[in-house]
Every structure is written in structure tokens, then in C-alpha cells.
Design an enzyme around this catalytic site. Structure first.
Site, PDB file in Angstrom:
ATOM      1  N   VAL A   7       0.579  -1.268  -0.143  1.00 12.01           N
ATOM      2  CA  VAL A   7      -0.037   0.238  -0.413  1.00 12.01           C
ATOM      3  C   VAL A   7       0.717   0.904  -0.066  1.00 12.01           C
ATOM      4  O   VAL A   7       1.783   1.578   0.042  1.00 12.01           O
ATOM      5  CB  VAL A   7      -1.018  -0.290   1.297  1.00 12.01           C
ATOM      6  CG1 VAL A   7      -1.929   1.324   1.382  1.00 12.01           C
ATOM      7  CG2 VAL A   7      -1.837  -1.142   1.143  1.00 12.01           C
ATOM      8  N   CYS A   8       0.616   2.038  -1.005  1.00 16.59           N
ATOM      9  CA  CYS A   8       0.862   3.489  -1.173  1.00 16.59           C
ATOM     10  C   CYS A   8       0.324   3.913  -1.083  1.00 16.59           C
ATOM     11  O   CYS A   8      -0.879   4.129  -0.861  1.00 16.59           O
ATOM     12  CB  CYS A   8       2.613   3.504  -2.013  1.00 16.59           C
ATOM     13  SG  CYS A   8       2.346   3.248  -3.353  1.00 16.59           S
ATOM     14  N   SER A   9       0.801   5.806  -1.321  1.00 18.89           N
ATOM     15  CA  SER A   9      -0.297   6.614  -1.382  1.00 18.89           C
ATOM     16  C   SER A   9      -1.083   6.643  -2.658  1.00 18.89           C
ATOM     17  O   SER A   9      -2.468   6.518  -2.617  1.00 18.89           O
ATOM     18  CB  SER A   9       0.333   8.294  -1.668  1.00 18.89           C
ATOM     19  OG  SER A   9       0.734   8.931  -0.090  1.00 18.89           O
ATOM     20  N   GLU A  39      -4.432   4.185  -0.910  1.00 17.55           N
ATOM     21  CA  GLU A  39      -4.653   3.907   0.489  1.00 17.55           C
ATOM     22  C   GLU A  39      -5.982   3.748   0.942  1.00 17.55           C
ATOM     23  O   GLU A  39      -6.840   3.779   1.304  1.00 17.55           O
ATOM     24  CB  GLU A  39      -3.815   4.940   1.704  1.00 17.55           C
ATOM     25  CG  GLU A  39      -4.334   5.791   1.246  1.00 17.55           C
ATOM     26  CD  GLU A  39      -4.038   7.386   1.808  1.00 17.55           C
ATOM     27  OE1 GLU A  39      -3.741   7.503   2.964  1.00 17.55           O
ATOM     28  OE2 GLU A  39      -3.245   8.107   1.887  1.00 17.55           O
TER      29      GLU A  39
END
Length: 103
Positions: A7-9, A39
Site C-alpha cells: 500500500v502507498c498513497s 491507501e
């Protein structure tokens, strides 16, 4: 087979890292399922995740993720910032699997 979610932005940088992790897994003959999410996509897409890896830019989410998913997901960790920046898929994969195998 181990299911890993990154998961990242926006899901972009973890997608690149995920591809490198897949390459490393293939070379080592390790069967893994992987997905990269932004996210905002987490809640509806975790499915059978065994390992949840958060990009350094969303590390603020770690305590909430552990509180909410500790009973469902074996490993919930933040990816090492230097490994993430270098896109070291082999190291990230090895670290994640080492934590998973300790559980």
C-alpha cells in the site's frame, strides 16, 4: 502460497516495487500472490492477504492497520525506507517472508 498486499498513497510506487518482488520470487521459485493498492482501496481489497506492507509515505497508518487487521493478517509492517527508495524488491520480499515464517 503467500498473499502480499503493498500500500502507498496512490498505488504507483508500490506497483513498481511489486514487479521487482515478483521477479525475485520467480528467480527463487517462491509462489506468491501480490497486489499494490492506493491507501483508499484497502478496506475493500485485502481479501486473503497474509502480509500487508505499507510504503514509508503511509507509515502513519500502521497502528490503525494493526488494530483493525491483527486477527486476519499475519504480518503488518512498514517497508524499510531505503529498500523502498532503491526499489530493492528482493530485500523487501526476503524481509517480509522472514517475518511471516516467524509467525
Amino acid at each position: 502460497m503467500v498473499n502480499i498486499t503493498l500500500v502507498c498513497s496512490a498505488g504507483m510506487s508500490t506497483s513498481m516495487l511489486m514487479e521487482r518482488m515478483k521477479e525475485a520470487a520467480k528467480v527463487k521459485g517462491i509462489e506468491v500472490q501480490m497486489q499494490a493498492l492506493a491507501e483508499g482501496e484497502i478496506k475493500n481489497n485485502l481479501g486473503d492477504t497474509d502480509i500487508l506492507l505499507l510504503g514509508p509515505q503511509v507509515r502513519y497508518m500502521i497502528s490503525g492497520m494493526r488494530a483493525e487487521y491483527a486477527n486476519k493478517i499475519s504480518v503488518i509492517e512498514v517497508i524499510n525506507m531505503s529498500d523502498y527508495g532503491l526499489m530493492n524488491g528482493e530485500k523487501v520480499l526476503n524481509d517480509a517472508l522472514a517475518l511471516y515464517n516467524k509467525k
